[in-house]
Design an enzyme around this catalytic site. Sequence first.
Site, PDB file in Angstrom:
ATOM      1  N   SER A 126      -1.899   2.234  -2.611  1.00 39.23           N
ATOM      2  CA  SER A 126      -2.508   0.981  -3.063  1.00 39.23           C
ATOM      3  C   SER A 126      -1.494  -0.136  -2.933  1.00 39.23           C
ATOM      4  O   SER A 126      -0.276   0.090  -3.036  1.00 39.23           O
ATOM      5  CB  SER A 126      -2.952   1.105  -4.524  1.00 39.23           C
ATOM      6  OG  SER A 126      -3.328  -0.146  -5.055  1.00 39.23           O
TER       7      SER A 126
ATOM      8  N   TYR B 297      -0.938   3.208 -13.072  1.00 39.94           N
ATOM      9  CA  TYR B 297      -1.598   3.357 -11.771  1.00 39.94           C
ATOM     10  C   TYR B 297      -0.626   2.987 -10.650  1.00 39.94           C
ATOM     11  O   TYR B 297      -0.475   3.737  -9.670  1.00 39.94           O
ATOM     12  CB  TYR B 297      -2.836   2.472 -11.725  1.00 39.94           C
ATOM     13  CG  TYR B 297      -3.557   2.447 -10.400  1.00 39.94           C
ATOM     14  CD1 TYR B 297      -4.386   3.499 -10.026  1.00 39.94           C
ATOM     15  CD2 TYR B 297      -3.422   1.361  -9.527  1.00 39.94           C
ATOM     16  CE1 TYR B 297      -5.070   3.472  -8.807  1.00 39.94           C
ATOM     17  CE2 TYR B 297      -4.099   1.332  -8.316  1.00 39.94           C
ATOM     18  CZ  TYR B 297      -4.912   2.389  -7.962  1.00 39.94           C
ATOM     19  OH  TYR B 297      -5.587   2.360  -6.760  1.00 39.94           O
TER      20      TYR B 297
END
Length: 252
Positions: free
Chosen positions: A138, A151
Amino acid sequence: MTAESVFVVGGASGIGLETARYFLERGAAVTIIDANADKLARAERALAPPGKRVFARAADVRDRAGLQEAFSDGAARHGGIDALVFTAGVLLPASLADMTDDAYDLTFDVNAKGFWRCAQAALPFFPETGGAIVAISSSAGLRPKAGNGAYAASKVALQFLARTLALELAQRQIRVNCICPSMLKTPMTEKFIAGAAQGGFHLTATTPLGRLCTEADIARTIAFLCSDEASFITGATVAVDGGSTAGMPLAL
């Protein structure tokens, strides 16, 4: 596109489903693995018109035994594995001050450790020489944002696991790379996109190319990294984010 047998983990929706469709349309046999059995069944029906080679198997990336069975069955069905695409992930937004141990552990168990388990389960079915592994990280793993620290950290861990695996598998000519997409509309992220818009912030404001990333953008990049055209690319982290991690665009 040179991979003939492609395994997509997290293939029942989002990037994974689009990637499975992209490879199928180009003649590959595809095995899709996902923890959500209902979504998986719908995806298999959507992907499997006459002539399409699709095998679907439910397995959770936290369940080593289940993964080993899924990879073994898919490899037997499609004659081994040429490419592994890891798209599974969870996003549990919370400030680091407020995040629970359970949420933190789940984030790492799926996003980072899940990739490691899948790679271990897949590697016995790769050819002795050659093949490709692509993991979806990501842009948060390149530039974290407040409220998603765990995350982001899990996605950095994923990148380093992939880079290390690239070094360890280089003698077998198995290439391992990561892709870092920016925010795109998937079942996992659409509620955050809606919330940002309600707050008067448009996610494209920080993207120099002026649009959100799409699942097709990622699928095409995955296919390239699995192809002979990328035969000298391994251990790389590729940002597919419209320039958002390069810096701030000019004010309009």
